[in-house]
Write an enzyme that holds these catalytic residues in place. Structure first.
Site, PDB file in Angstrom:
ATOM      1  N   ALA A   1       0.837  -1.197   0.000  1.00  0.00           N
ATOM      2  CA  ALA A   1       0.000   0.000   0.000  1.00  0.00           C
ATOM      3  C   ALA A   1       0.876   1.253   0.000  1.00  0.00           C
ATOM      4  O   ALA A   1       2.006   1.240   0.504  1.00  0.00           O
ATOM      5  CB  ALA A   1      -0.911  -0.010   1.228  1.00  0.00           C
ATOM      6  N   PRO A   2       0.385   2.362  -0.571  1.00  0.00           N
ATOM      7  CA  PRO A   2       1.187   3.596  -0.681  1.00  0.00           C
ATOM      8  C   PRO A   2       1.752   4.098   0.647  1.00  0.00           C
ATOM      9  O   PRO A   2       2.803   4.720   0.672  1.00  0.00           O
ATOM     10  CB  PRO A   2       0.204   4.605  -1.278  1.00  0.00           C
ATOM     11  N   ARG A   3       1.078   3.785   1.749  1.00  0.00           N
ATOM     12  CA  ARG A   3       1.571   4.293   3.038  1.00  0.00           C
ATOM     13  C   ARG A   3       2.790   3.519   3.531  1.00  0.00           C
ATOM     14  O   ARG A   3       3.451   3.938   4.491  1.00  0.00           O
ATOM     15  CB  ARG A   3       0.450   4.222   4.085  1.00  0.00           C
ATOM     16  N   TYR A   4       3.083   2.358   2.880  1.00  0.00           N
ATOM     17  CA  TYR A   4       4.187   1.540   3.339  1.00  0.00           C
ATOM     18  C   TYR A   4       5.441   1.657   2.476  1.00  0.00           C
ATOM     19  O   TYR A   4       6.491   1.139   2.848  1.00  0.00           O
ATOM     20  CB  TYR A   4       3.778   0.058   3.394  1.00  0.00           C
ATOM     21  N   ILE A   5       5.332   2.248   1.313  1.00  0.00           N
ATOM     22  CA  ILE A   5       6.481   2.312   0.396  1.00  0.00           C
ATOM     23  C   ILE A   5       6.891   3.762   0.170  1.00  0.00           C
ATOM     24  O   ILE A   5       6.095   4.682   0.351  1.00  0.00           O
ATOM     25  CB  ILE A   5       6.161   1.615  -0.949  1.00  0.00           C
TER      26      ILE A   5
END
Length: 835
Positions: A115-119
């Site tokens: 997910a975008p919040r993790y990368i």
């Protein structure tokens, strides 16, 4: 909307009617220009360009959460976070403009990113160097008018060709395949130097590509892409590279589907992919690896065809172009941007030189003292300073402006030392040197652009070598590799054949792609597809799987002509036919009848006993007939007369030998295949002989003449008809002792399709020269230029024939400049090879 005006769209009507007339065209033009098709200037779609611009605004050298990047990009892109996130991940996976951190997935194995919040991501050093320069960028207002965004980025690299592009618009689409980073730079350099160049696709997933029909990426072209399939052993295959656009999951599914449909026979498919692709295929017992590899290419996604369609936006309109044209546009655009940068830098340097010179005069000539005088007003002070510069205007390159004077008066005035003047002189000299260099670069702009590309290649080219192997593919016909997956039966009396007649007589096991040939007692012949049930004619005499274009299968037939009562014998081949068409193998008269028919796989000609009717007036009621006395002709030939009397029976008496010469074989080094189509090197005429193959790694192999075999032509040093009496002479490198050894031996092994290692074992040991000449003479060439010399060595004079496992004798010490060749025996001898 700006895109509409770009397409010269006008709407002179008002109200709902006028809107309906233009809405679809408005929508189409918007999708083409603002969504799906990249611009030729920077090779980017709007969403990609806006993402990069947003990342540049955020750039501080550190990684940013992708979620934050998406939020920043939404200030410029009005189509939601999903489209921005997908485009950002897609660019990140290409590992060119964006440096990534975290789980970004892998498109080649079908693994989605986190997910975008993790990368996290940031612009790469390469992107910062080639894609951004605020001074040369043309700007426009964003969709809501709050911010400025670039019309196009000042891209100094053929990004569109490096990354590739896919897009489906309204009424058109674009598909530009990715190309190799280093090759694009080298091609750009060649173009700038006026040389010819060629560029071909290269994929991160590796694999192999046939570019014969690439057509420079234009509409109508096609490339074939294959996975690399390795043979681990005779029961196991390994896939390490994937075709472009195929994931591990889709490839495994296609293989399982082909197996379920009976197209191939495998025990199981095991996906052991981790960081690298690894798919293991276990074959069913008795299945050939060579045929299975061909079948995988024919029936699964191990081979796919891709049709490129290079469409880009040029002057606000879509254009279909070639990749060659795209590279030329990119090189010219890069050259123009470099020129613009140099011109801007030249202007900056000239301004800097002017102000530094003013500063020097201001202090050296003590003009600053005008500031200490008690003038009535500040305006008089400024005028006094301007007048003080008049005597020195010849030392300047442009007029002194009021702005220049104001800038000087803002400098703090302190006690000036000689050291300060010298420092100003040094600055002026450095500026003049740089101006000279910039002018030189402007006057030699092409060389400057070439040097720029060479710098990119040196900085960023390491690790970006070609991954996809370019090689021609042989055409694999599905019928030739399809395995037997069904059974065909026939009802002789009723004249039906098909897979559904399970209670009747079995014809053969075959594939559902095969054709069946049928010959009836009346002399009618027909070829039909394998199907559930089809009528072919009553009283079936012969039915079998039809082998098209096999001119060695010979039909021996004796029939009676219904009109004259005369019996004829004929031998014929059946090669090309029209499916479902009736052919008459007799003279065509009613009541004609076939007395005798055999089908011989290799042109055999038997002896039969002809028994005449007891009521005939013939003196001899029985006689032998030899088919070998007949020539093989076409199926429509009448044949030779056997007898004019009525025949009671014909009985087989004696098997005959083949009347055909051996089969001529060629080796096509382009595809690594044996063939009978006269392609490549002629190997000779074969009946039951074997073929000898010697590889550069020190192995030899004996094999049969089966045409489905696959070879690695780049590794083959010798391929010829095997003669057990001829000794094999080989010169090989002993890397450990840094010397060349030579050995002669006769091949004693008999196993087919098994490799035998016959040189001394060593990591870098390899064959340098090999021959089967009975009295070989080796010529050694050493040295270069005036110091070059040659030496002839009669190998048979000092090397005896030994066992195939022997190490051999020392020939000479290793030298990088040493070259070897066998002496040609005659002018027509084409066996000489230079290694």
């Amino acid at each position: 909307m700006s895109t509409i005006s770009a397409l010269d769209l006008t709407n002179n009507e008002s109200g709902v009617t006028g809107q309906y007339k233009t809405w679809f065209l408005d929508y189409a033009s918007y999708v083409i220009l603002e969504r799906a098709v990249p611009a030729v200037e920077d090779g980017l779609k709007p969403v990609q360009r806006r993402i990069l611009h947003a990342m540049k605004e955020m750039d501080d050298g550190r990684f940013n959460k992708v979620a934050n990047i998406i939020g920043q990009s939404m200030q410029y892109h009005p189509h939601g976070d999903a489209s921005i996130g997908d485009a950002l991940v897609n660019m990140g996976q290409k590992e060119l403009l964006i440096e990534t951190q975290g789980n970004w997935g892998d498109a080649s194995i079908g693994l989605e990113s986190a997910a975008p919040r993790y990368i996290e991501a940031r612009l790469s050093k390469f992107a910062l160097e080639v894609a951004f320069n605020a001074k040369t960028t043309e700007w426009q207002l964003s969709y809501d008018g709050r911010k400025n965004e670039p019309v196009t980025l000042p891209m100094k690299f053929p990004l569109l060709l490096a990354q590739g592009a896919d897009g489906i618009a309204v009424g058109l689409s674009t598909k530009i395949l990715p190309h190799n980073f280093c090759e694009l730079i080298e091609a750009s350099i060649k173009y700038l130097k006026g040389k010819k160049f060629e560029i071909y696709p290269d994929f991160q997933s590796g694999g192999m590509i046939d570019i014969e029909m690439y057509n420079e990426g234009k509409r109508g072209g096609k490339v074939r892409v294959r996975a690399k399939i390795e043979e681990i052993d005779k029961k196991t295959l390994l896939i390490k590279d994937l075709p472009y656009g195929v994931t591990v999951a889709s490839l495994c599914d296609s293989i399982v589907k082909a197996n379920d449909q009976g197209k191939i026979k495998i025990k199981k498919v095991t996906d052991t992919t981790a960081q690298n692709v690894e798919i293991i295929i276990d074959l069913a017992p008795g299945v050939s690896t060579d045929i299975t590899i061909d079948a995988l290419y024919a029936f699964s996604d191990c081979e796919v065809s891709i049709s490129p369609n290079a469409c880009v936006i040029i002057d606000q309109k879509p254009h279909f172009v070639t990749v060659t044209e795209l590279l030329k546009v990119s090189a010219e655009n890069t050259k123009a941007l470099l020129k613009k940068e140099l011109e801007i830098r030249l202007g900056e340097l000239q301004d800097k030189w002017h102000y530094t010179s003013l500063e020097k005069i201001f202090f050296e000539e003590k003009i600053y003292k005008e500031l200490e005088k008690k003038h009535e007003s500040w305006e008089i002070v400024l005028v006094a300073i301007e007048k003080a510069f008049v005597p020195f205007t010849k030392k300047l390159r442009r007029e002194v402006t009021r702005e220049d004077v104001l800038k000087l008066t803002e400098k703090p005035v302190r006690r000036i030392y000689r050291l300060d003047i010298d420092e100003l002189n040094n600055q002026i000299q450095n500026i003049e040197d740089e101006i000279t260099q910039v002018n030189f670069n402007l006057n030699n702009l092409t060389d400057y652009a070439v040097a720029y590309y060479e710098g990119l290649l040196k900085k960023y080219g390491k690790g970006r070598e070609r991954k996809t192997e370019i090689k021609p593919f042989d055409i694999i016909t599905a019928k030739s590799v399809a395995i037997a997956n069904t059974k065909v039966y026939m009802n002789r009396a009723e004249g039906f054949i098909g897979t559904g007649l399970r209670k009747d007589e079995l014809i053969a096991e075959c594939s559902d792609l095969d054709d069946i040939i049928v010959i009836t007692r009346s002399g009618r012949m027909k070829v039909v597809r394998v199907t559930d049930k089809v009528f072919v004619g009553k009283d079936i005499m012969y039915a079998a799987v039809f082998q098209k274009n096999n001119d060695r299968i010979t039909y021996n037939m004796i029939y009676v002509d219904g009109a004259s009562g005369i019996s004829y014998a004929k031998r014929f081949n059946i090669t090309g036919i029209t499916r479902d068409k009736d052919y008459d193998l007799t003279k065509g008269s009613d009541k004609s009848k076939v007395h005798y028919l055999t089908v011989n796989q290799n042109g055999e000609a038997e002896v039969v006993k002809v028994i005449l009717s007891p009521n005939s007036t013939a003196r001899n009621k029985e006689f032998d007939f030899r088919f070998e006395e007949l020539d093989i002709k076409g199926r429509s030939s009448m044949g030779n007369q056997v007898t004019k009397y009525s025949i009671k029976a014909i009985k087989f008496k004696e098997a005959g030998k083949s009347t055909l010469s051996g089969r001529k074989l060629w080796f096509d080094s382009k595809f690594g295949r044996l063939n009978i189509e006269e392609k490549g090197e002629y190997l000779g005429t074969f009946e039951e002989e074997r073929i000898l193959i010697v590889y550069d790694d020190g192995n030899y192999e004996l094999t049969d003449t089966e045409l489905t075999q696959r070879f690695e032509p780049e590794r083959i040093l010798l391929i010829e008809r095997f003669d057990a009496e001829k000794p094999l002479t080989a010169v090989y490198l002993d890397a450990e002792k840094e010397q060349y050894n030579v050995k002669r031996f006769r091949i004693e092994t008999s196993s087919l399709r098994t490799k035998f290692y016959f040189i001394k074992e060593g990591k870098e040991n390899r064959i340098e020269a090999v021959t089967t000449d009975e009295d070989p003479v080796l010529i050694l060439h050493s040295g270069r230029g005036s110091s070059a010399k040659s030496q002839k060595i009669q190998i048979g004079g000092f090397v005896e024939v030994m066992g195939w496992k022997a190490i051999g004798n020392k020939l000479v010490d290793f030298s990088k400049s040493l070259e070897m060749e066998w002496e040609t025996k005659t002018e027509d001898d084409v066996q000489t090879k230079l290694f």
